[in-house]
Enzyme design. Structure first.
Site, PDB file in Angstrom:
ATOM      1  N   LEU A 118       7.660  -5.602   5.999  1.00  0.00           N
ATOM      2  CA  LEU A 118       6.747  -5.667   4.869  1.00  0.00           C
ATOM      3  C   LEU A 118       6.205  -4.170   5.014  1.00  0.00           C
ATOM      4  CD1 LEU A 118       5.010  -9.043   5.448  1.00  0.00           C
ATOM      5  CD2 LEU A 118       6.615  -8.607   3.830  1.00  0.00           C
ATOM      6  N   ASP A 119       6.079  -3.921   3.404  1.00  0.00           N
ATOM      7  CA  ASP A 119       5.530  -2.531   3.227  1.00  0.00           C
ATOM      8  C   ASP A 119       4.183  -2.281   3.786  1.00  0.00           C
ATOM      9  OD1 ASP A 119       7.792  -1.873   1.622  1.00  0.00           O
ATOM     10  OD2 ASP A 119       6.665  -2.272  -0.452  1.00  0.00           O
ATOM     11  N   TYR A 120       3.816  -1.058   4.075  1.00  0.00           N
ATOM     12  CA  TYR A 120       2.427  -0.690   4.635  1.00  0.00           C
ATOM     13  C   TYR A 120       1.145  -1.586   4.026  1.00  0.00           C
ATOM     14  CZ  TYR A 120      -1.233   2.622   6.135  1.00  0.00           C
ATOM     15  OH  TYR A 120      -2.280   3.395   6.531  1.00  0.00           O
ATOM     16  N   THR A 122       1.680  -4.087   1.997  1.00  0.00           N
ATOM     17  CA  THR A 122       1.774  -5.675   1.734  1.00  0.00           C
ATOM     18  C   THR A 122       1.331  -6.273   2.812  1.00  0.00           C
ATOM     19  OG1 THR A 122       4.124  -4.934   0.439  1.00  0.00           O
ATOM     20  CG2 THR A 122       3.771  -7.274   1.122  1.00  0.00           C
TER      21      THR A 122
END
Ligand code: URA
Length: 273
Positions: A118-120, A122
């Site tokens: 998951l992105d930073y 998210t």
């Protein structure tokens, strides 16, 4: 927080084919297990079973090979984290930024790693396991494991745009496969004084947000953000609510819990073709 462990427990709560049981227990390969059965070397509850396709209930039946008891053990660990924003999905960051691994009990489970990323910024459900093979299966595009995201986007997302997202949009790494898209509520944005002024001068300046759910079966980098940007909507917040059959439930943000035996069984089922 529930911390029901699955380590060293069987994850197979349902009937399964005997040859599969033998293979999973490490007695032989699937083919080799069939040979053991047809050779009359396998008993279930004291009865020799030679018919391929016979089913056993791992929790109840006593399976023996040449008289030796065979049991299923799942020595792997499975847990989910409700990832907060501001954490990198990586095992180690050379720049020393916070990583998701700081939030899970990695030292108790050598080899624990996150499945996908998951992105930073998210938030949401992140699965961790020590089972590399299952992780590989879960991430393989062939299995089409659905991931459900809830996004808050800038502006009012129209049904036409949602339909575009459903059909597939052309990103730099190719056309996205069909997705499920559901538009939720729109809400007014909380504007700063400067934004209020801008809104009064610029009719195209958006003063609303839309909640939208996207379920995708691919796992490309920043895919949901790029899909929504492609149709003209900046993503203000993004959360993964579900990964395959797994849901966050009432897990608080920043906390983790072990999967239940049933959840692991259903997860394995999700990768069976
Ligand atoms: N899609 C994104 O854009 N970001 C994530 O973190 C996950 C899916």
């Amino acid at each position: 927080m529930s911390r029901k462990r699955t380590s060293n427990l069987s994850t197979e709560a349902y009937p399964m084919r005997l040859q599969r049981f033998l293979a999973r227990a490490g007695a032989a390969s699937r083919r080799g297990s069939e040979d053991l059965m047809t050779a009359g070397r396998v008993t279930v509850n004291g009865v020799v079973v030679t018919e391929l396709g016979s089913k056993v209930r791992p929790e109840h039946d006593e399976v023996r090979l040449d008289g030796r008891l065979i049991t299923l053990r799942d020595s792997h660990t499975f847990l989910i984290l409700y990832k907060p924003a501001g954490y990198l999905t990586t095992l180690d960051d050379p720049q020393g930024r916070p990583t998701v691994c700081e939030l899970v009990p990695g030292s108790e489970h050598p080899g624990l790693f996150p499945v996908g990323r998951l992105d930073y910024n998210t938030t949401g459900l992140l699965l961790f396991t020590t089972d590399g093979e299952l992780a590989h299966q879960l991430l393989h595009p062939r299995h089409h494991v659905p991931k459900r995201y809830r996004a808050l986007v800038d502006g009012v997302l129209s049904e036409a745009k949602a339909e575009q997202l459903r059909q597939g949009v052309e990103l730099y790494d190719g056309l996205t496969v069909p997705a499920l898209v559901e538009i939720g509520a729109t809400a007014p944005k909380t504007l700063t004084a400067r934004e209020r002024l801008r809104a009064s001068e610029d009719r195209t300046f958006s003063v609303e947000t839309t909640t939208v759910w996207l379920t995708i079966t691919e796992g490309r980098k920043r895919q949901v953000r790029r899909m929504l940007t492609h149709v003209g909507h900046e993503v203000l917040a993004l959360e993964r609510e579900a990964f395959g059959p797994l849901e966050l439930g009432d897990l608080p943000q920043g906390q983790w819990r072990y999967l239940t035996v049933e959840e692991v069984a259903v997860l394995r089922e999700a990768c069976r073709l």
